[in-house]
Motif scaffolding. Structure first.
Motif, mmCIF file in Angstrom:
data_model
loop_
_atom_site.group_PDB
_atom_site.id
_atom_site.type_symbol
_atom_site.label_atom_id
_atom_site.label_comp_id
_atom_site.label_asym_id
_atom_site.label_seq_id
_atom_site.Cartn_x
_atom_site.Cartn_y
_atom_site.Cartn_z
ATOM 1 N N ALA A 19 15.512 73.446 73.320
ATOM 2 C CA ALA A 19 13.852 74.092 72.233
ATOM 3 C C ALA A 19 14.733 74.743 71.086
ATOM 4 N N MET A 20 14.282 74.712 69.960
ATOM 5 C CA MET A 20 14.829 75.691 68.715
ATOM 6 C C MET A 20 14.708 76.525 68.768
ATOM 7 N N CYS A 21 15.080 77.528 68.280
ATOM 8 C CA CYS A 21 15.309 79.552 68.370
ATOM 9 C C CYS A 21 16.451 79.228 67.312
ATOM 10 N N ASN A 22 16.015 79.660 66.427
ATOM 11 C CA ASN A 22 16.513 80.656 65.490
ATOM 12 C C ASN A 22 17.407 79.760 64.843
ATOM 13 N N GLN A 23 16.657 78.156 64.615
ATOM 14 C CA GLN A 23 17.088 77.247 63.695
ATOM 15 C C GLN A 23 18.489 76.800 64.759
ATOM 16 N N THR A 24 18.613 77.618 66.027
ATOM 17 C CA THR A 24 19.995 76.979 66.815
ATOM 18 C C THR A 24 19.207 76.275 67.779
ATOM 19 N N LEU A 25 20.250 75.052 68.130
ATOM 20 C CA LEU A 25 19.547 74.316 69.343
ATOM 21 C C LEU A 25 20.020 74.574 70.485
ATOM 22 N N ASN A 64 15.647 73.657 56.757
ATOM 23 C CA ASN A 64 16.080 74.912 56.487
ATOM 24 C C ASN A 64 17.339 74.747 57.641
ATOM 25 N N CYS A 65 17.150 73.583 58.620
ATOM 26 C CA CYS A 65 18.268 73.921 59.511
ATOM 27 C C CYS A 65 19.092 72.878 58.871
ATOM 28 N N ALA A 66 17.943 71.468 58.744
ATOM 29 C CA ALA A 66 19.653 70.848 57.690
ATOM 30 C C ALA A 66 20.587 71.130 56.816
ATOM 31 N N ALA A 67 20.329 71.736 56.363
ATOM 32 C CA ALA A 67 20.825 72.590 54.932
ATOM 33 C C ALA A 67 22.150 73.795 55.634
ATOM 34 N N GLU A 68 21.604 74.386 56.872
ATOM 35 C CA GLU A 68 22.401 74.772 57.134
ATOM 36 C C GLU A 68 23.277 73.982 58.234
ATOM 37 N N MET A 69 22.849 72.800 58.481
ATOM 38 C CA MET A 69 23.700 71.954 59.401
ATOM 39 C C MET A 69 24.943 71.894 59.197
ATOM 40 N N LEU A 103 14.364 71.178 50.892
ATOM 41 C CA LEU A 103 16.291 71.219 50.929
ATOM 42 C C LEU A 103 17.077 71.824 49.320
ATOM 43 N N SER A 104 16.310 71.187 48.499
ATOM 44 C CA SER A 104 16.852 71.969 47.239
ATOM 45 C C SER A 104 16.198 74.083 47.387
ATOM 46 N N GLY A 105 15.104 74.418 48.258
ATOM 47 C CA GLY A 105 15.228 75.790 48.424
ATOM 48 C C GLY A 105 15.991 76.564 48.199
ATOM 49 N N ASN A 106 17.071 75.446 49.476
ATOM 50 C CA ASN A 106 18.159 76.294 50.586
ATOM 51 C C ASN A 106 19.260 76.487 49.720
ATOM 52 N N THR A 117 30.977 61.493 55.363
ATOM 53 C CA THR A 117 29.958 61.941 55.812
ATOM 54 C C THR A 117 28.440 62.611 55.485
ATOM 55 N N VAL A 118 27.469 61.701 56.149
ATOM 56 C CA VAL A 118 26.803 62.382 54.914
ATOM 57 C C VAL A 118 25.459 62.660 56.475
ATOM 58 N N LEU A 119 24.463 63.679 55.903
ATOM 59 C CA LEU A 119 23.066 64.313 56.849
ATOM 60 C C LEU A 119 22.063 63.153 56.024
ATOM 61 N N VAL A 120 21.196 62.330 56.965
ATOM 62 C CA VAL A 120 20.201 62.033 56.075
ATOM 63 C C VAL A 120 19.147 62.217 56.655
ATOM 64 N N ILE A 121 18.175 62.463 56.313
ATOM 65 C CA ILE A 121 16.913 63.284 56.569
ATOM 66 C C ILE A 121 15.705 61.950 55.527
ATOM 67 N N SER A 122 14.556 62.504 56.385
ATOM 68 C CA SER A 122 13.525 60.977 55.896
ATOM 69 C C SER A 122 12.151 61.783 56.280
ATOM 70 N N ASP A 123 11.290 61.709 54.771
ATOM 71 C CA ASP A 123 9.747 62.216 55.012
ATOM 72 C C ASP A 123 9.356 60.845 55.418
#
Length: 581
Positions: free
Chosen positions: A9-15, A467-472, A494-497, A555-561
């Motif tokens: 479960a996702m809780c407080n942005q921690t898996l 939010n989680c992606a930026a933190e990761m 993402l920019s907002g983070n 290393t890159v984080l990849v995210i998509s919509d």
């Protein structure tokens, strides 16, 4: 948020694991994650929410490697071109991912920098947005500048165009000379309502009536001050009481008995001239329209509705915050607009000067929470209109705007009519880069509050994913974030983070690319995107690797919509962490 198979479960942005007995080999953001795939489905959430979901949002979190060798899987459409602007490419090649500047730079174009060669020098120095102040110059002049900027973009630059409307509340004085004129203390000036060509000694054309003897006339928020000593019909004889520079078509305000005499605020926000200028901007495909003297959100909504009927490519509408009314209705104005410009010069006439710093920080914070870019404008390096080096206080002012995480900082007269526009832009660039580096060293990003949750569930899911992606990306010390987006929304989230790694936004929409030129930390790239995320990722990494801008081990984080056409009404949002092999 339920995990597929109800394993996490996702809780407080921690898996967090909810069932024991699962073998885990890799971790993401401090929490164990299977080395294959973990899928989150919003459909699982319907047990926790009474409202039925109309949109399915799927999140993948994957840790793996990517290779672009012949052994990689055969993907359709791997061929293609990648439009990365020349300046970002050079900066990336020279400084690496973390060396990319994140604060965007806006330059006002004027007589001092309107040739193709001068515009290209500004672009090379880092100009992201070229601003045209519609108070000045002719329609033909503005058209010529827009066409020149388009030529630069055809050469490989990525410079967006902004027009800034005059506004119905504008009152100006114009001395007729092409550059600034010095008003000396004690000198007597003639303010006339007469229209004349060229310039006359110690004479300015004034567009405002209603002055009386003893009134104080303030130019450009305090650049120079005059006292009305005699009224002759509609003309005035004024004595300079505070010497300073008079720029061409400078704004004026006047004070009586220590109080600001305000204009007629019953006038509409947009004048007939403004509408004509807007039609010109639409016809030339400008990227941003800044609206002056915004008093409420209705004017912004009306303009955006009008623009939606005019062109397939919608210019982004920015609200200028420069009067008391705009501060009183700040939240609704920011929500209605696509961003704001903090016009500190005019704002400083309407509120006490000592309130400007705290008000600036408040406006930036509201904009960041609502994912709207904020431009800090007016008098950042005002002394460089005349002098080749700024004051230390001016450098500190720029640094403070960057520390507050403004999306952009802007030059006005410094570039438009100043003698050292390119040097002023260099000061903005180097100061911004240094402050950003200091912010990373001090982990300033960790002190930011995350964006407020949106209303619809699908939007809230997208927001939490970003939010989680930026933190990761921060926690894992990744080199970059790659976001694949149709219209730029996820890149904006993402920019907002304000993450530490740079955000590379890949889009097939040219308008979205130019709009992202104003978003903090986002480097927009134009490329044909498919519905296949793996194909998109392999193609872009292959093309960037071909340019020598990414290397093995990065290393890159990849995210998509990206919305797959094969899954109607399904919003496909994914997070992957990839190592370049």
């Amino acid at each position: 948020m339920a995990l597929a198979g109800e394993y996490a479960a996702m809780c407080n942005q921690t898996l967090i694991m909810t069932k024991p007995g699962v073998t885990l080999k890799k971790t993401v953001s401090g929490a164990p994650v299977p080395s294959k795939r973990v899928c989150f489905s919003a459909l699982k959430l319907k047990n926790y929410h009474k409202a039925r979901l109309g949109v399915k949002a799927v999140t993948q979190i994957e840790v793996g490697s990517t290779t672009t060798t012949e052994g990689s899987r055969d993907l359709k459409g791997l061929e293609g071109t990648l439009e990365l602007d020349l300046v970002s490419e050079g900066e990336l090649r020279k400084k690496g991912f973390m060396g990319l500047r994140k604060t965007k730079l806006v330059c006002t174009i004027g007589p001092a920098c309107c040739s193709l060669e001068e515009l290209e020098r500004l672009a090379l120095e880092g100009m992201n947005v070229a601003r045209l102040n519609m108070c000045h110059n002719t329609r033909e002049w503005h058209l010529d500048v827009v066409r020149k900027i388009k030529k630069l973009n055809d050469k490989g630059y990525c410079v967006a165009v902004m027009i800034d409307t005059e506004g119905s509340q504008i009152n100006v004085v114009d001395h007729g000379a092409p550059s600034s004129v010095k008003a000396e203390d004690g000198s007597i000036w003639h303010f006339t309502a007469e229209k004349f060509d060229g310039s006359r000694p110690l004479t300015v054309q004034a567009s405002r009536e209603g002055f009386s003897e003893g009134d104080e006339v303030v130019i450009d928020g305090g650049m120079a001050t005059f006292e009305v000593v005699e009224k002759i019909g509609n003309d005035l004889r004024c004595k300079c009481t505070d010497s300073g520079l008079l720029l061409p078509r400078a704004k004026l305000s006047f004070w009586r008995a220590g109080k600001l005499v305000r204009g007629n605020y019953e006038l509409p926000t947009l004048s007939a001239k403004d509408w004509s200028d807007i039609e010109f901007g639409v016809s030339e495909g400008v990227d941003f329209i800044a609206v002056s003297f915004v008093k409420d959100a209705e004017a912004i909504r009306h303009l955006k509705s009008h623009l939606s009927t005019k062109s397939a490519k919608l210019a982004k509408v920015l609200a200028k915050i420069e009067c008391v009314e705009s501060l009183q209705k700040l939240q609704e104005i920011v929500e209605a607009s696509d961003g704001v410009m903090i016009a500190r010069g005019d704002l400083g006439v309407e509120i006490p000067l000592e309130q400007i710093p705290s008000m600036q920080e408040k406006i930036i914070e509201v904009c960041r929470h609502l994912n709207k870019p904020a431009i800090v404008a007016s008098q950042l390096l005002e002394s460089m209109i005349q002098y080749p080096t700024p004051t230390r206080a001016e450098v500190a002012d720029v640094s403070e705007a960057v520390r507050q995480y403004a999306d952009a900082v802007m030059l006005s007269g410094e570039s438009a009519v100043g003698s050292y526009g390119q040097k002023a832009l260099s000061v903005l660039r180097t100061t911004s880069s240094r402050m950003e580096s200091w912010g990373r060293e001090e982990s300033m990003q960790a002190h930011l509050n995350q964006s407020k949750l949106r209303l619809s569930l699908s939007d809230r899911i997208a927001e939490q994913i970003c939010n989680c992606a930026a933190e990761m990306a921060n926690n894992l010390g990744l080199d970059a974030i790659f976001v694949y987006t149709r219209h730029g929304e996820m890149a904006s989230l993402l920019s907002g983070n304000r993450p530490n790694p740079p955000i590379f936004a890949f889009t097939s929409d040219r308008g979205a690319r130019m709009a992202l030129s104003l978003q903090w930390g986002v480097t927009p790239l134009l490329i044909d995107l498919s519905d296949d995320m793996e194909a998109n990722t392999e193609k872009t990494i292959s093309l960037i690797k071909t340019k020598g801008l990414i290397k093995e081990g990065d290393t890159v984080l990849v995210i998509s919509d990206i919305i797959p056409s094969c899954a109607t009404q399904t919003l496909f949002q994914s997070i992957q962490v990839k190592t370049v092999a």
